[in-house]
Design a protein around this motif. Structure first.
Motif, mmCIF file in Angstrom:
data_model
loop_
_atom_site.group_PDB
_atom_site.id
_atom_site.type_symbol
_atom_site.label_atom_id
_atom_site.label_comp_id
_atom_site.label_asym_id
_atom_site.label_seq_id
_atom_site.Cartn_x
_atom_site.Cartn_y
_atom_site.Cartn_z
ATOM 1 N N ALA A 32 19.539 -26.114 -8.548
ATOM 2 C CA ALA A 32 18.993 -25.544 -7.338
ATOM 3 C C ALA A 32 17.693 -24.834 -7.710
ATOM 4 C CB ALA A 32 19.983 -24.559 -6.729
ATOM 5 N N MET A 33 16.743 -24.829 -6.795
ATOM 6 C CA MET A 33 15.413 -24.318 -7.105
ATOM 7 C C MET A 33 15.013 -23.204 -6.142
ATOM 8 S SD MET A 33 14.576 -26.192 -9.649
ATOM 9 C CE MET A 33 12.850 -25.777 -9.803
ATOM 10 N N GLY A 34 14.129 -22.349 -6.625
ATOM 11 C CA GLY A 34 13.635 -21.278 -5.777
ATOM 12 C C GLY A 34 12.183 -20.959 -6.073
ATOM 13 N N TRP A 35 11.538 -20.335 -5.115
ATOM 14 C CA TRP A 35 10.185 -19.796 -5.278
ATOM 15 C C TRP A 35 10.244 -18.295 -5.032
ATOM 16 C CZ3 TRP A 35 5.887 -22.144 -7.088
ATOM 17 C CH2 TRP A 35 5.843 -23.543 -7.093
ATOM 18 N N PHE A 36 9.578 -17.571 -5.888
ATOM 19 C CA PHE A 36 9.450 -16.122 -5.769
ATOM 20 C C PHE A 36 7.970 -15.771 -5.868
ATOM 21 C CE2 PHE A 36 13.869 -14.578 -6.184
ATOM 22 C CZ PHE A 36 14.497 -15.780 -6.495
ATOM 23 N N ARG A 37 7.622 -14.563 -5.478
ATOM 24 C CA ARG A 37 6.229 -14.132 -5.619
ATOM 25 C C ARG A 37 6.180 -12.655 -5.963
ATOM 26 N NH1 ARG A 37 4.308 -14.609 0.743
ATOM 27 N NH2 ARG A 37 5.572 -12.893 1.562
ATOM 28 N N GLN A 38 5.083 -12.292 -6.614
ATOM 29 C CA GLN A 38 4.876 -10.900 -6.982
ATOM 30 C C GLN A 38 3.454 -10.512 -6.666
ATOM 31 O OE1 GLN A 38 5.824 -9.853 -11.053
ATOM 32 N NE2 GLN A 38 6.119 -7.712 -10.496
ATOM 33 N N ALA A 39 3.309 -9.588 -5.727
ATOM 34 C CA ALA A 39 2.000 -9.068 -5.359
ATOM 35 C C ALA A 39 1.638 -7.899 -6.274
ATOM 36 C CB ALA A 39 2.011 -8.619 -3.900
ATOM 37 N N PRO A 40 0.353 -7.587 -6.390
ATOM 38 C CA PRO A 40 -0.061 -6.475 -7.261
ATOM 39 C C PRO A 40 0.635 -5.176 -6.878
ATOM 40 C CG PRO A 40 -1.958 -7.753 -6.589
ATOM 41 C CD PRO A 40 -0.801 -8.280 -5.801
ATOM 42 N N GLY A 41 1.238 -4.526 -7.852
ATOM 43 C CA GLY A 41 1.885 -3.245 -7.614
ATOM 44 C C GLY A 41 3.236 -3.321 -6.936
ATOM 45 N N LYS A 42 3.739 -4.534 -6.748
ATOM 46 C CA LYS A 42 5.022 -4.696 -6.064
ATOM 47 C C LYS A 42 6.004 -5.456 -6.947
ATOM 48 C CE LYS A 42 3.246 -4.593 -1.332
ATOM 49 N NZ LYS A 42 3.247 -5.276 -0.002
ATOM 50 N N GLU A 43 7.271 -5.359 -6.592
ATOM 51 C CA GLU A 43 8.283 -6.097 -7.311
ATOM 52 C C GLU A 43 8.277 -7.563 -6.870
ATOM 53 O OE1 GLU A 43 11.509 -2.492 -8.088
ATOM 54 O OE2 GLU A 43 12.029 -4.192 -6.810
ATOM 55 N N ARG A 44 8.800 -8.411 -7.751
ATOM 56 C CA ARG A 44 8.903 -9.812 -7.398
ATOM 57 C C ARG A 44 9.923 -9.985 -6.274
ATOM 58 N NH1 ARG A 44 8.991 -13.831 -12.376
ATOM 59 N NH2 ARG A 44 10.971 -12.800 -12.833
ATOM 60 N N GLU A 45 9.580 -10.846 -5.303
ATOM 61 C CA GLU A 45 10.454 -11.029 -4.156
ATOM 62 C C GLU A 45 10.746 -12.501 -3.922
ATOM 63 O OE1 GLU A 45 8.914 -10.026 -0.310
ATOM 64 O OE2 GLU A 45 7.059 -11.145 -0.591
ATOM 65 N N PHE A 46 11.893 -12.757 -3.327
ATOM 66 C CA PHE A 46 12.304 -14.103 -2.960
ATOM 67 C C PHE A 46 11.409 -14.640 -1.846
ATOM 68 C CE2 PHE A 46 14.906 -17.611 -1.893
ATOM 69 C CZ PHE A 46 15.033 -17.628 -0.507
ATOM 70 N N VAL A 47 11.072 -15.936 -1.940
ATOM 71 C CA VAL A 47 10.287 -16.605 -0.908
ATOM 72 C C VAL A 47 11.092 -17.732 -0.256
ATOM 73 C CG1 VAL A 47 8.205 -17.931 -0.407
ATOM 74 C CG2 VAL A 47 8.122 -16.050 -2.058
ATOM 75 N N ALA A 48 11.594 -18.656 -1.080
ATOM 76 C CA ALA A 48 12.282 -19.826 -0.537
ATOM 77 C C ALA A 48 13.204 -20.403 -1.592
ATOM 78 C CB ALA A 48 11.278 -20.884 -0.089
ATOM 79 N N ALA A 49 14.246 -21.096 -1.119
ATOM 80 C CA ALA A 49 15.194 -21.741 -2.028
ATOM 81 C C ALA A 49 15.634 -23.064 -1.439
ATOM 82 C CB ALA A 49 16.410 -20.845 -2.269
ATOM 83 N N ILE A 50 16.011 -23.977 -2.329
ATOM 84 C CA ILE A 50 16.481 -25.285 -1.909
ATOM 85 C C ILE A 50 17.638 -25.699 -2.803
ATOM 86 C CG2 ILE A 50 14.832 -26.549 -3.369
ATOM 87 C CD1 ILE A 50 14.568 -28.552 -0.969
#
Length: 126
Positions: A32-50
């Motif tokens: 199973a796969m997922g995408w996460f993102r991390q903006a400057p100064g923020k924690e990494r967050e979930f975006v999408a999963a399949i």
């Protein structure tokens, strides 16, 4: 499994990008796969999963209707199509994989994933 994410870049508000993430193993369809993102100064967050099968997907509320996750197991690749991009989408985007025995299982928690790509930068300007 090794993951290679690409496709990042700089776009204006309302633009689109497509992020591919290519895996290294022929049994890619067992992950199973997922995408996460991390903006400057923020924690990494979930975006999408399949899920392994590709039939089940999930998204964080802020991207629903704008982002689409998909996979092509024959090409050992998962995609994140991002449309109507906004400045708040600016972040480093990471793909991740987790071995799954269940074809429709997916995960939204970072700790559930065992393998991570190196990240690709997405910058959206207003």
């Amino acid at each position: 499994v090794q993951l290679q994410a690409s496709g990042g870049g700089s776009v204006q508000t309302g633009g689109s990008l497509r992020l591919p993430c290519t895996g290294s193993k022929r049994n890619f369809n067992q992950y199973a796969m997922g995408w996460f993102r991390q903006a400057p100064g923020k924690e990494r967050e979930f975006v999408a999963a399949i899920s392994r099968s590709g039939r089940s997907t999930d998204y964080v509320d802020s991207v629903k209707g704008r982002f689409t996750i998909s996979r092509d197991n024959a090409r050992v690749t998962v995609f994140l199509q991002m449309n109507d991009l906004k400045p708040e989408d600016t972040a480093v985007y990471y793909c991740a994989a987790r071995y799954s025995r269940l074809p429709e299982s997916l995960a939204v928690i970072e700790g559930a994933y065992n393998f991570w790509g190196q990240g690709t930068q997405v910058t959206v300007s207003s």
